[in-house]
Design a protein around this motif. Structure first.
Motif, PDB file in Angstrom:
ATOM      1  N   GLY A  35       0.803  -1.212   0.000  1.00 28.59           N
ATOM      2  CA  GLY A  35       0.000   0.000   0.000  1.00 28.59           C
ATOM      3  C   GLY A  35       0.836   1.261   0.000  1.00 28.59           C
ATOM      4  O   GLY A  35       2.032   1.239   0.290  1.00 28.59           O
ATOM      5  N   TRP A  36       0.176   2.344  -0.364  1.00 31.92           N
ATOM      6  CA  TRP A  36       0.759   3.691  -0.284  1.00 31.92           C
ATOM      7  C   TRP A  36      -0.104   4.522   0.659  1.00 31.92           C
ATOM      8  O   TRP A  36      -1.342   4.476   0.602  1.00 31.92           O
ATOM      9  N   TYR A  37       0.581   5.280   1.510  1.00 32.27           N
ATOM     10  CA  TYR A  37      -0.060   6.199   2.439  1.00 32.27           C
ATOM     11  C   TYR A  37       0.656   7.535   2.327  1.00 32.27           C
ATOM     12  O   TYR A  37       1.761   7.607   1.765  1.00 32.27           O
ATOM     13  N   ARG A  38       0.047   8.574   2.861  1.00 31.39           N
ATOM     14  CA  ARG A  38       0.698   9.883   2.814  1.00 31.39           C
ATOM     15  C   ARG A  38       0.384  10.677   4.078  1.00 31.39           C
ATOM     16  O   ARG A  38      -0.632  10.453   4.738  1.00 31.39           O
ATOM     17  N   GLN A  39       1.297  11.588   4.384  1.00 39.29           N
ATOM     18  CA  GLN A  39       1.120  12.441   5.555  1.00 39.29           C
ATOM     19  C   GLN A  39       1.516  13.859   5.200  1.00 39.29           C
ATOM     20  O   GLN A  39       2.683  14.120   4.867  1.00 39.29           O
ATOM     21  N   ALA A  40       0.534  14.748   5.257  1.00 43.70           N
ATOM     22  CA  ALA A  40       0.775  16.166   5.010  1.00 43.70           C
ATOM     23  C   ALA A  40       1.154  16.841   6.321  1.00 43.70           C
ATOM     24  O   ALA A  40       0.824  16.338   7.406  1.00 43.70           O
ATOM     25  N   PRO A  41       1.826  17.998   6.251  1.00 42.69           N
ATOM     26  CA  PRO A  41       2.227  18.700   7.477  1.00 42.69           C
ATOM     27  C   PRO A  41       1.029  18.985   8.369  1.00 42.69           C
ATOM     28  O   PRO A  41       0.005  19.501   7.914  1.00 42.69           O
ATOM     29  N   GLY A  42       1.156  18.634   9.647  1.00 50.09           N
ATOM     30  CA  GLY A  42       0.099  18.908  10.604  1.00 50.09           C
ATOM     31  C   GLY A  42      -1.089  17.980  10.532  1.00 50.09           C
ATOM     32  O   GLY A  42      -2.079  18.180  11.238  1.00 50.09           O
ATOM     33  N   PHE A  47      -4.591   6.833   4.187  1.00 49.95           N
ATOM     34  CA  PHE A  47      -4.540   5.819   3.153  1.00 49.95           C
ATOM     35  C   PHE A  47      -4.646   6.460   1.773  1.00 49.95           C
ATOM     36  O   PHE A  47      -5.424   7.384   1.562  1.00 49.95           O
ATOM     37  N   VAL A  48      -3.852   5.939   0.818  1.00 45.20           N
ATOM     38  CA  VAL A  48      -3.929   6.402  -0.562  1.00 45.20           C
ATOM     39  C   VAL A  48      -4.426   5.277  -1.479  1.00 45.20           C
ATOM     40  O   VAL A  48      -5.416   5.426  -2.182  1.00 45.20           O
ATOM     41  N   TYR A  59      -8.645   2.422  -3.843  1.00 46.54           N
ATOM     42  CA  TYR A  59      -8.132   3.785  -3.756  1.00 46.54           C
ATOM     43  C   TYR A  59      -8.955   4.640  -2.803  1.00 46.54           C
ATOM     44  O   TYR A  59     -10.150   4.434  -2.630  1.00 46.54           O
ATOM     45  N   ALA A  60      -8.278   5.633  -2.226  1.00 49.88           N
ATOM     46  CA  ALA A  60      -9.006   6.667  -1.497  1.00 49.88           C
ATOM     47  C   ALA A  60      -9.821   7.480  -2.492  1.00 49.88           C
ATOM     48  O   ALA A  60      -9.412   7.667  -3.646  1.00 49.88           O
ATOM     49  N   ARG A  66      -7.164   9.427 -10.659  1.00 50.85           N
ATOM     50  CA  ARG A  66      -5.922  10.168 -10.925  1.00 50.85           C
ATOM     51  C   ARG A  66      -4.679   9.337 -10.638  1.00 50.85           C
ATOM     52  O   ARG A  66      -3.661   9.502 -11.299  1.00 50.85           O
ATOM     53  N   PHE A  67      -4.758   8.480  -9.633  1.00 51.42           N
ATOM     54  CA  PHE A  67      -3.611   7.657  -9.221  1.00 51.42           C
ATOM     55  C   PHE A  67      -3.844   6.203  -9.623  1.00 51.42           C
ATOM     56  O   PHE A  67      -4.983   5.714  -9.601  1.00 51.42           O
TER      57      PHE A  67
END
Length: 115
Positions: A35-42, A47-48, A59-60, A66-67
């Protein structure tokens, strides 16, 4: 336990594309749910996308259409093709390998979408 190394992040303009890669070693790659996940500042990590051992993907809602997640079991690598990127996609992207009784994370790769 499997080790994961992400690559392919960078700075891209809105509407642009990037392809992330995650190379795995130390485990039987084909047996893992990837899997791919992401974390934005703050913000919390979110989950992606995920791809099963058999190649089925989920997908999220925010990235659907798009992904695209894919895997190459012969090369022990999972990919995330990201098209039509938006500023809200800016985050550190992490790869995850989920096996029986174990879960491994990579160190992350930064994706910045800005003009």
């Amino acid at each position: 336990q499997v080790q994961l190394v992400e690559s392919g992040g960078g700075l891209v303009q809105p509407g642009g594309s990037l392809r992330l890669s995650c190379a795995a070693s130390g485990g039987i790659f084909s047996t893992y749910l990837m899997g791919w996940y992401r974390q934005a500042p703050g913000k919390q990590r979110e989950f992606v996308a995920v791809i099963s051992r058999g190649g089925s993907s989920t997908y999220a809602e925010s990235v659907k259409g798009r992904f695209t997640i894919s895997r190459d079991n012969a090369k022990n690598t999972v990919f995330l093709q990201m098209n039509n990127l938006k500023p809200d996609d800016t985050a550190v992207y992490y790869c995850n390998a989920d096996g029986t009784g174990s879960s491994s994370w990579g160190q992350g790769t930064q994706v910045t979408v800005s003009s």
